[in-house]
Design a protein around this motif. Structure first.
Motif, PDB file in Angstrom:
ATOM      1  N   ARG A 264       0.834  -1.208   0.000  1.00  0.00           N
ATOM      2  CA  ARG A 264       0.000   0.000   0.000  1.00  0.00           C
ATOM      3  C   ARG A 264       0.869   1.260   0.000  1.00  0.00           C
ATOM      4  N   SER A 265       1.946   1.241   0.778  1.00  0.00           N
ATOM      5  CA  SER A 265       2.863   2.379   0.804  1.00  0.00           C
ATOM      6  C   SER A 265       3.522   2.568  -0.553  1.00  0.00           C
ATOM      7  N   TRP A 266       3.908   1.463  -1.176  1.00  0.00           N
ATOM      8  CA  TRP A 266       4.528   1.516  -2.510  1.00  0.00           C
ATOM      9  C   TRP A 266       3.562   2.134  -3.509  1.00  0.00           C
ATOM     10  N   TYR A 267       2.298   1.737  -3.455  1.00  0.00           N
ATOM     11  CA  TYR A 267       1.298   2.283  -4.367  1.00  0.00           C
ATOM     12  C   TYR A 267       1.120   3.776  -4.152  1.00  0.00           C
ATOM     13  N   GLU A 268       1.095   4.201  -2.904  1.00  0.00           N
ATOM     14  CA  GLU A 268       0.894   5.623  -2.612  1.00  0.00           C
ATOM     15  C   GLU A 268       2.051   6.468  -3.138  1.00  0.00           C
ATOM     16  N   ARG A 269       3.224   5.868  -3.219  1.00  0.00           N
ATOM     17  CA  ARG A 269       4.386   6.603  -3.734  1.00  0.00           C
ATOM     18  C   ARG A 269       4.508   6.528  -5.250  1.00  0.00           C
ATOM     19  N   THR A 270       4.163   5.394  -5.824  1.00  0.00           N
ATOM     20  CA  THR A 270       4.375   5.200  -7.265  1.00  0.00           C
ATOM     21  C   THR A 270       3.132   5.468  -8.094  1.00  0.00           C
ATOM     22  N   HIS A 271       1.952   5.375  -7.471  1.00  0.00           N
ATOM     23  CA  HIS A 271       0.662   5.496  -8.184  1.00  0.00           C
ATOM     24  C   HIS A 271       0.541   4.439  -9.277  1.00  0.00           C
ATOM     25  N   ALA A 272       1.209   3.307  -9.087  1.00  0.00           N
ATOM     26  CA  ALA A 272       1.218   2.246 -10.091  1.00  0.00           C
ATOM     27  C   ALA A 272       0.429   1.043  -9.595  1.00  0.00           C
ATOM     28  N   VAL A 273      -0.471   0.555 -10.429  1.00  0.00           N
ATOM     29  CA  VAL A 273      -1.148  -0.714 -10.193  1.00  0.00           C
ATOM     30  C   VAL A 273      -0.325  -1.793 -10.902  1.00  0.00           C
ATOM     31  N   PRO A 274       0.227  -2.763 -10.169  1.00  0.00           N
ATOM     32  CA  PRO A 274       1.124  -3.749 -10.803  1.00  0.00           C
ATOM     33  C   PRO A 274       0.368  -4.649 -11.771  1.00  0.00           C
ATOM     34  N   ILE A 275       0.504  -4.363 -13.029  1.00  0.00           N
ATOM     35  CA  ILE A 275      -0.236  -5.049 -14.086  1.00  0.00           C
ATOM     36  C   ILE A 275       0.291  -6.470 -14.265  1.00  0.00           C
ATOM     37  N   ASN A 276      -0.621  -7.426 -14.316  1.00  0.00           N
ATOM     38  CA  ASN A 276      -0.265  -8.768 -14.746  1.00  0.00           C
ATOM     39  C   ASN A 276      -0.678  -8.989 -16.205  1.00  0.00           C
ATOM     40  N   HIS A 277      -1.974  -8.857 -16.490  1.00  0.00           N
ATOM     41  CA  HIS A 277      -2.465  -9.143 -17.838  1.00  0.00           C
ATOM     42  C   HIS A 277      -3.184  -7.941 -18.437  1.00  0.00           C
ATOM     43  N   MET A 278      -2.935  -7.720 -19.732  1.00  0.00           N
ATOM     44  CA  MET A 278      -3.651  -6.719 -20.507  1.00  0.00           C
ATOM     45  C   MET A 278      -4.264  -7.402 -21.730  1.00  0.00           C
TER      46      MET A 278
ATOM     47  N   ILE B 153      -9.320   1.176  -4.872  1.00  0.00           N
ATOM     48  CA  ILE B 153      -8.252   1.284  -5.869  1.00  0.00           C
ATOM     49  C   ILE B 153      -8.715   0.510  -7.098  1.00  0.00           C
ATOM     50  N   ASP B 154      -8.739   1.170  -8.234  1.00  0.00           N
ATOM     51  CA  ASP B 154      -9.148   0.510  -9.473  1.00  0.00           C
ATOM     52  C   ASP B 154      -8.006  -0.388  -9.934  1.00  0.00           C
ATOM     53  N   MET B 155      -8.194  -1.705  -9.794  1.00  0.00           N
ATOM     54  CA  MET B 155      -7.143  -2.655 -10.145  1.00  0.00           C
ATOM     55  C   MET B 155      -7.191  -3.075 -11.617  1.00  0.00           C
ATOM     56  N   THR B 156      -8.167  -2.576 -12.351  1.00  0.00           N
ATOM     57  CA  THR B 156      -8.245  -2.888 -13.788  1.00  0.00           C
ATOM     58  C   THR B 156      -8.412  -1.595 -14.580  1.00  0.00           C
ATOM     59  N   PRO B 157      -7.457  -0.675 -14.461  1.00  0.00           N
ATOM     60  CA  PRO B 157      -7.599   0.617 -15.140  1.00  0.00           C
ATOM     61  C   PRO B 157      -7.587   0.474 -16.658  1.00  0.00           C
ATOM     62  N   ILE B 158      -8.298   1.376 -17.303  1.00  0.00           N
ATOM     63  CA  ILE B 158      -8.343   1.432 -18.762  1.00  0.00           C
ATOM     64  C   ILE B 158      -7.886   2.816 -19.195  1.00  0.00           C
ATOM     65  N   GLY B 159      -7.022   2.860 -20.194  1.00  0.00           N
ATOM     66  CA  GLY B 159      -6.511   4.133 -20.696  1.00  0.00           C
ATOM     67  C   GLY B 159      -5.011   4.236 -20.506  1.00  0.00           C
ATOM     68  N   LEU B 160      -4.365   4.904 -21.441  1.00  0.00           N
ATOM     69  CA  LEU B 160      -2.904   5.024 -21.403  1.00  0.00           C
ATOM     70  C   LEU B 160      -2.439   5.750 -20.155  1.00  0.00           C
ATOM     71  N   GLU B 161      -3.010   6.900 -19.850  1.00  0.00           N
ATOM     72  CA  GLU B 161      -2.507   7.680 -18.714  1.00  0.00           C
ATOM     73  C   GLU B 161      -2.762   6.976 -17.390  1.00  0.00           C
ATOM     74  N   ALA B 162      -3.889   6.277 -17.297  1.00  0.00           N
ATOM     75  CA  ALA B 162      -4.177   5.540 -16.065  1.00  0.00           C
ATOM     76  C   ALA B 162      -3.148   4.442 -15.822  1.00  0.00           C
ATOM     77  N   ASN B 163      -2.562   3.934 -16.892  1.00  0.00           N
ATOM     78  CA  ASN B 163      -1.603   2.834 -16.775  1.00  0.00           C
ATOM     79  C   ASN B 163      -0.154   3.260 -16.941  1.00  0.00           C
ATOM     80  N   ARG B 164       0.079   4.531 -17.243  1.00  0.00           N
ATOM     81  CA  ARG B 164       1.447   4.965 -17.517  1.00  0.00           C
ATOM     82  C   ARG B 164       2.412   4.711 -16.351  1.00  0.00           C
TER      83      ARG B 164
END
Length: 275
Positions: A187-201, A231-242
């Motif tokens: 959770r701390s890592w997410y708050e700093r990186t704003h990254a959802v660790p993607i597995n599958h697209m 937390i949206d774990m399945t974001p859609i869109g380039l900027e949401a996933n950047r």
């Protein structure tokens, strides 16, 4: 269009409405090799690292900015519960992973290096399977376990010090997460990186490039029928996933899985038009 997607709440409407000609592959990762090697489907779920490798090899595939599966990875590296092993003591240790190119493994190695200063080149990585691309071979420093080996068995036998596991992470009281307070650390890592660790697209055959927006919109509409957590774990869109894509493209390059770091914007652009 022939499609392979696992049965998630956020894509169920596509299946119920028969939007595609669905091919059931279970588990879904068994479809990845056919997609990268033969472009066997028009639309296919795919591990992000598999796509990065396919892109680097010039495969005629194109990424849609649609996440189907993600998870926080910190608790997916485990060791024996009775082992006092600390995350700071991994140099010289043996860590198993299904395949060195597994997306969960790439995320966790990057996190171990970035967050905990683990020297990845001082760890002995042990794999039990090949990657999805025929062109890919493990780096020379990666050891292959004997055929038929299972990571958890090797761990309990003392032949491995820790293992990285994906969906097959067992509920076993004899094991514990290697990273202390793993869920809080994630959770701390997410708050700093704003990254959802993607597995599958989602990937499509490149011949359908002119339908990218139309196909992405289908996933947007299907997702409206599913609940989204805090937390949206399945974001859609380039900027949401950047944020996540910037990290995983760096990790894949630093770990020797692709020859060059791939620009994030190029992942969604037909090969001839990429920068």
């Amino acid at each position: 269009m022939r499609a392979v997607l696992a049965d998630y709440p956020h894509v169920r409407a596509l299946k119920e409405d028969a939007v595609f000609d669905f091919v059931e592959v279970n588990p879904v990762h068994k479809a990845f090799a056919a997609m990268v090697r033969e472009q066997a489907y028009d639309v296919c779920e795919m591990a992000i690292v598999t796509y990065l490798q396919a892109r680097a090899e010039g495969k005629p595939l194109l990424l849609l900015p649609v996440v189907l599966r993600s998870r926080f990875q910190h608790d997916h590296i485990v060791c024996r519960a009775d082992d006092p092993l600390d995350v700071s003591d991994l140099a010289g240790k043996r860590i198993g992973v299904r395949t060195y190119a597994q997306t969960t493994g790439v995320w966790l190695r990057g996190i171990l290096a970035d967050e905990y200063g683990v020297p990845l080149d001082k760890v002995q990585w042990v794999s039990i399977e090949d990657g999805h691309l025929t062109e890919y071979v493990d780096p020379p420093a990666v050891e292959r376990a004997p055929d038929g080996s299972k990571l958890v068995d090797l761990l309990h036998a003392g032949e491995l010090d820790a293992v990285i596991m994906g969906n097959d992470l067992p509920d076993d009281p004899r094991l514990r997460p290697l990273i202390p307070d793993a869920k809080a650390a994630a959770r701390s890592w997410y708050e700093r990186t704003h990254a959802v660790p993607i597995n599958h697209m989602v990937v499509i055959r490149e011949e359908h490039a002119d339908r990218r927006e139309e196909l992405t919109q289908l996933f947007v509409e299907a997702k409206q029928h599913a609940e989204t957590g805090a937390i949206d774990m399945t974001p859609i869109g380039l900027e949401a996933n950047r944020p996540a894509l910037e990290l995983i493209t760096r990790y894949a390059y630093e770990q020797g899985l692709v020859p060059n770091r791939l620009p994030v914007d190029d992942l969604f652009t037909p090969r001839g038009a990429a920068s």
